[in-house]
Design a protein around this motif. Structure first.
Motif, mmCIF file in Angstrom:
data_model
loop_
_atom_site.group_PDB
_atom_site.id
_atom_site.type_symbol
_atom_site.label_atom_id
_atom_site.label_comp_id
_atom_site.label_asym_id
_atom_site.label_seq_id
_atom_site.Cartn_x
_atom_site.Cartn_y
_atom_site.Cartn_z
ATOM 1 N N PRO A 190 0.809 -1.306 0.071
ATOM 2 C CA PRO A 190 0.119 -0.084 0.005
ATOM 3 C C PRO A 190 0.828 1.282 0.248
ATOM 4 C CG PRO A 190 0.150 -0.962 2.269
ATOM 5 C CD PRO A 190 0.796 -1.844 1.228
ATOM 6 N N ALA A 191 2.050 1.031 -0.127
ATOM 7 C CA ALA A 191 2.860 2.437 0.067
ATOM 8 C C ALA A 191 2.539 3.358 -1.347
ATOM 9 C CB ALA A 191 4.490 1.855 -0.235
ATOM 10 N N PRO A 192 2.375 4.811 -0.763
ATOM 11 C CA PRO A 192 1.921 5.528 -1.966
ATOM 12 C C PRO A 192 2.930 5.655 -2.821
ATOM 13 C CG PRO A 192 1.000 6.243 0.151
ATOM 14 C CD PRO A 192 2.148 5.123 0.553
ATOM 15 N N ASP A 216 -9.294 12.242 3.763
ATOM 16 C CA ASP A 216 -7.929 11.490 3.546
ATOM 17 C C ASP A 216 -8.174 10.763 2.070
ATOM 18 O OD1 ASP A 216 -5.991 9.897 4.354
ATOM 19 O OD2 ASP A 216 -6.704 9.217 6.220
ATOM 20 N N HIS A 217 -7.014 10.198 1.770
ATOM 21 C CA HIS A 217 -6.808 9.323 0.684
ATOM 22 C C HIS A 217 -6.352 7.912 1.337
ATOM 23 C CE1 HIS A 217 -5.661 8.561 -3.683
ATOM 24 N NE2 HIS A 217 -5.969 7.525 -3.186
ATOM 25 N N VAL A 218 -7.084 6.902 1.304
ATOM 26 C CA VAL A 218 -6.551 5.819 1.945
ATOM 27 C C VAL A 218 -6.245 4.722 0.722
ATOM 28 C CG1 VAL A 218 -7.258 3.710 3.220
ATOM 29 C CG2 VAL A 218 -7.943 6.010 3.841
ATOM 30 N N VAL A 219 -4.689 4.208 0.808
ATOM 31 C CA VAL A 219 -4.285 3.151 -0.221
ATOM 32 C C VAL A 219 -4.310 1.988 0.379
ATOM 33 C CG1 VAL A 219 -2.382 2.675 -1.732
ATOM 34 C CG2 VAL A 219 -2.728 5.060 -1.013
ATOM 35 N N ILE A 220 -5.021 0.995 -0.148
ATOM 36 C CA ILE A 220 -5.183 -0.204 0.413
ATOM 37 C C ILE A 220 -4.413 -1.368 -0.495
ATOM 38 C CG2 ILE A 220 -7.097 -2.112 0.266
ATOM 39 C CD1 ILE A 220 -9.224 -0.155 0.784
ATOM 40 N N GLY A 221 -3.767 -2.104 0.424
ATOM 41 C CA GLY A 221 -2.841 -3.242 -0.127
ATOM 42 C C GLY A 221 -3.331 -4.530 0.430
ATOM 43 N N GLN A 222 -2.734 -5.553 0.523
ATOM 44 C CA GLN A 222 -3.108 -7.042 1.108
ATOM 45 C C GLN A 222 -3.313 -6.870 2.511
ATOM 46 O OE1 GLN A 222 -4.047 -9.244 -1.466
ATOM 47 N NE2 GLN A 222 -4.762 -10.528 0.332
ATOM 48 N N GLN A 223 -4.403 -6.363 2.967
ATOM 49 C CA GLN A 223 -4.752 -6.836 4.370
ATOM 50 C C GLN A 223 -3.747 -5.492 5.058
ATOM 51 O OE1 GLN A 223 -7.420 -8.357 5.435
ATOM 52 N NE2 GLN A 223 -7.428 -9.188 3.351
ATOM 53 N N ARG A 224 -3.489 -4.799 4.514
ATOM 54 C CA ARG A 224 -2.581 -3.440 5.227
ATOM 55 C C ARG A 224 -3.402 -2.132 4.282
ATOM 56 N NH1 ARG A 224 3.099 -3.865 4.013
ATOM 57 N NH2 ARG A 224 2.486 -4.707 1.878
ATOM 58 N N PHE A 225 -2.963 -1.030 4.983
ATOM 59 C CA PHE A 225 -3.455 0.290 4.421
ATOM 60 C C PHE A 225 -2.571 1.545 4.950
ATOM 61 C CE2 PHE A 225 -5.740 0.615 8.427
ATOM 62 C CZ PHE A 225 -5.435 2.009 8.690
ATOM 63 N N VAL A 226 -2.472 2.403 3.857
ATOM 64 C CA VAL A 226 -2.052 3.517 4.606
ATOM 65 C C VAL A 226 -2.877 4.849 4.343
ATOM 66 C CG1 VAL A 226 0.103 5.219 3.620
ATOM 67 C CG2 VAL A 226 0.198 2.729 3.816
ATOM 68 N N SER A 227 -2.726 5.556 5.421
ATOM 69 C CA SER A 227 -3.510 6.890 5.148
ATOM 70 C C SER A 227 -2.481 7.982 4.642
ATOM 71 C CB SER A 227 -3.998 7.309 6.745
ATOM 72 O OG SER A 227 -4.182 8.748 6.747
#
Length: 235
Positions: A190-192, A216-227
């Motif tokens: 999820p790294a932007p 916010d803009h939330v980036v979703i990865g595999q069971q992880r996220f970044v705000s």
């Protein structure tokens, strides 16, 4: 369905620990504890030869872009999918329509989003399974109650392709006071990216002009996220 297909499906489910089987999890923990793929698997009941019902559900969510895409897909289109037929599509369409009607009939039951974690929780079960990048917005009223979660864009996210006006069209129509932008990274990380930051900056500036707060803009990865808001990227 052939007898061998049914046997294969049964063995796959039986091989799962009891506390991981969708029906048992629903009975013990409630429907809210299940991912969308698990709920769809319960509706479909059985898979097909070489593909478990859980994999069928995950494949459908990934191909059509989650529940909104499944709801938009036509009856005939879904009937062409492997492991589906008129009876199963009827069940699926009926369940999706009930969900839409419940949302309209019970606005007080709509979830509230007060943190990046709550935003990610609404979307991660579906968006972490998608094979393509997809951008959605969580539309909120003045109390941070969810008004809707439209799918805005599907494909590689870049500032040239994303039309800012189109992104805000649903928010204006819903009279939203604020919104949270979310997109997924099919790679699982999820790294932007620098492009994510550029797109976010443009969205935030447009929100100021339109008097719609981009929280916010939330980036979703595999069971992880970044705000991205928490990291100060684009805000």
């Amino acid at each position: 369905m052939s007898e061998s297909a049914t046997v294969e499906y049964t063995l796959l489910i039986r091989n799962m620990p009891a506390n991981e089987r969708p029906r048992e999890r629903l009975q013990h923990y409630g429907a809210g504890a299940l991912a969308s793929s698990e709920l769809i698997a319960i509706l479909l009941r059985v898979g097909t030869e070489g593909e478990s019902v859980l994999h069928v559900a995950q494949r459908l969510l990934g191909k059509y872009g989650g529940l909104p895409g499944l709801a938009r897909a036509s009856f005939d289109e879904l009937c062409q999918e492997k492991a589906l037929g008129p009876a199963k599509v009827t069940q699926l369409k009926a369940a999706l329509e009930l969900g839409k009607r419940l949302l309209v009939a019970s606005p007080l039951d709509r979830p509230q989003v007060r943190s990046p974690a709550e935003a990610a929780e609404l979307l991660m079960a579906e968006m972490s399974l998608l094979e393509q990048e997809q951008l959605r917005t969580i539309l909120l009223d003045t109390r941070n109650t969810v008004l809707g979660i439209p799918v805005i864009y599907q494909g590689s996210l870049n500032s040239a392709a994303v039309r800012i006006g189109e992104l805000f069209r649903h928010a204006i129509k819903a009279n939203a006071a604020a919104m949270i932008v979310a997109h997924n990274h099919p790679s699982g990380d999820p790294a932007p990216s620098p492009e994510d930051v550029r797109v976010t900056r443009a969205i935030v500036e447009a929100g100021k002009l339109l008097d719609i707060d981009v929280l916010d803009h939330v980036v979703i990865g595999q069971q992880r996220f970044v705000s991205m808001k928490e990291r100060g990227l684009g805000f």
